[in-house]
Scaffold this active site. Structure first.
Site, PDB file in Angstrom:
ATOM      1  N   LYS A  44      29.941 -81.503  20.344  1.00 28.86           N
ATOM      2  CA  LYS A  44      30.536 -80.245  19.867  1.00 28.86           C
ATOM      3  C   LYS A  44      30.178 -79.027  20.730  1.00 28.86           C
ATOM      4  CE  LYS A  44      32.882 -81.301  17.204  1.00 28.86           C
ATOM      5  NZ  LYS A  44      34.026 -82.194  17.584  1.00 28.86           N
ATOM      6  N   HIS A  99      26.955 -88.383  26.033  1.00 33.11           N
ATOM      7  CA  HIS A  99      26.147 -87.587  25.103  1.00 33.11           C
ATOM      8  C   HIS A  99      24.676 -88.002  25.189  1.00 33.11           C
ATOM      9  CE1 HIS A  99      29.491 -85.604  23.302  1.00 33.11           C
ATOM     10  NE2 HIS A  99      29.905 -86.570  22.524  1.00 33.11           N
ATOM     11  N   ARG A 121      26.029 -75.029  24.020  1.00 32.88           N
ATOM     12  CA  ARG A 121      26.696 -74.076  23.121  1.00 32.88           C
ATOM     13  C   ARG A 121      25.669 -73.584  22.115  1.00 32.88           C
ATOM     14  NH1 ARG A 121      31.916 -75.673  19.205  1.00 32.88           N
ATOM     15  NH2 ARG A 121      32.557 -73.519  18.761  1.00 32.88           N
ATOM     16  N   SER A 129      30.435 -76.770  13.639  1.00 33.87           N
ATOM     17  CA  SER A 129      31.492 -77.636  14.169  1.00 33.87           C
ATOM     18  C   SER A 129      31.219 -79.097  13.785  1.00 33.87           C
ATOM     19  CB  SER A 129      31.554 -77.464  15.686  1.00 33.87           C
ATOM     20  OG  SER A 129      32.545 -78.273  16.248  1.00 33.87           O
ATOM     21  N   PHE A 220      42.866 -73.346  24.536  1.00 36.51           N
ATOM     22  CA  PHE A 220      42.769 -73.944  23.193  1.00 36.51           C
ATOM     23  C   PHE A 220      44.166 -74.278  22.681  1.00 36.51           C
ATOM     24  CE2 PHE A 220      42.512 -73.750  18.556  1.00 36.51           C
ATOM     25  CZ  PHE A 220      41.458 -74.605  18.310  1.00 36.51           C
ATOM     26  N   ALA A 222      47.009 -74.796  24.361  1.00 37.73           N
ATOM     27  CA  ALA A 222      47.658 -75.898  25.096  1.00 37.73           C
ATOM     28  C   ALA A 222      47.052 -77.233  24.686  1.00 37.73           C
ATOM     29  CB  ALA A 222      47.508 -75.684  26.603  1.00 37.73           C
TER      30      ALA A 222
END
Ligand code: A3P
Length: 287
Positions: A44, A99, A121, A129, A220, A222
């Site tokens: 995320k 990940h 992030r 999220s 975002f 598209a």
């Protein structure tokens, strides 16, 4: 049916996509190639946004590939059972996704010339999220209430375990020349400048018009409209699309709509305690 995670070297994984063998293969036997590029993230953090950007860079801005091939086939997760069977169809130079935490990443990477793009992030937005995503994707345990999930996230009692350990592990490479890190928030604030920085790291030269196309096609909107990138093709048995959308909000600071004042104070306390040794100031701390 309730999902039971299993541990591989201190990290929680889901039997829906991983096995002891696939993780052992990824760590000890997988052959990294010198021209590989790895997108590495805690979930995320903007993984798929970067896959879209790198897919578009690979085609010099031509969106045809992104519009015709599912995102997970363009850049498979090299540690998953399914990803390992998909990799043979990826044409070099390969862009692969992971990940994995630093300590269980492919050993062969560390003697190669391959490159890693690590995206981070604000963990508060990741928590939000992930909470919503966990309700949709059957790979994840049911998150329970927001309050329960909040505690689980801070304790690392979630799939892929602790965000703090993930970031601290990978930041050991922060000065390596084949390692580039960027935040979701920077992508948001200046997508064009961020794409240019990625190009510089990869040694890729694109014209102004080609970069325009990358920026436009990786937006975002598209991606949300592109069925090859919005995960709407994933079968219901794997992802329940009635419970939400993979391309959910795509904003910075959604945590403010979810956290109470007390939760925020508690989060800050743990965040500062766990991150203090890193001596780094992250972009989201200034937003
Ligand atoms: P939200 O749930 O906050 O909307 P990952 O790809 O690592 O799983 O991350 C998914 C998150 O990135 C989701 O966040 C998703 O909406 C967001 N995202 C995906 N593509 C994006 C884009 N082009 N621009 C902004 N956010 C994007």
């Amino acid at each position: 049916m309730a999902v039971e995670y299993f541990m591989y070297k201190g990290v929680k994984f889901s039997p829906g996509s991983y096995s002891e063998e696939s993780l052992n293969f990824a760590e000890n036997e997988f052959q990294v190639q010198d021209d590989d590029v790895y997108i590495v993230t805690y979930p995320k953090s903007g993984t798929n946004w970067m896959i879209e950007i790198l897919s578009l860079l690979k085609t010099n801005g031509d969106p045809n590939w992104c519009n015709n091939v599912p995102i997970w086939l363009r850049s498979p997760w090299y540690e998953t059972v399914e990803g390992q069977s998909q990799i043979k169809d990826v044409t070099p130079p390969r862009v692969l996704t992971s990940h994995l935490h630093y300590h269980i990443f492919a050993k062969s990477f560390f003697t190669s010339k391959a490159k890693i793009i690590y995206i981070m992030r604000n963990p508060k937005d990741i928590l939000v999220s992930l909470f919503h995503f966990s309700k949709m994707l059957h790979l994840y345990r049911d998150p329970g209430s927001f309050n329960e999930f909040f505690e689980d996230f801070l304790q690392g009692n979630v799939l892929y375990s602790s965000w703090f350990d993930h970031v601290k592990g990978w930041m050991q490479l922060k000065t390596s020349k084949n390692f580039f890190y960027i935040t979701y928030e920077e992508l948001h604030q200046d997508i064009r400048g961020s794409v240019e920085r990625v190009c510089e790291f990869l040694g890729k030269e694109l014209s102004e018009a080609q970069i325009d196309s990358v920026v436009r096609n990786a937006s975002f909107t598209a991606m949300k409209e592109n069925k090859m990138s919005n995960y709407s093709l994933i079968p219901q048995s794997f992802m329940d699309q009635s419970k939400g959308s993979f391309m959910r909000k795509g904003t910075v600071g959604d945590w403010k709509n979810h956290f109470t004042v007390a939760q925020n104070e508690y989060f800050e306390e743990i965040y500062h305690e766990k991150m203090k040794d890193l001596n780094m100031k992250f972009f989201w701390e200034q937003c």
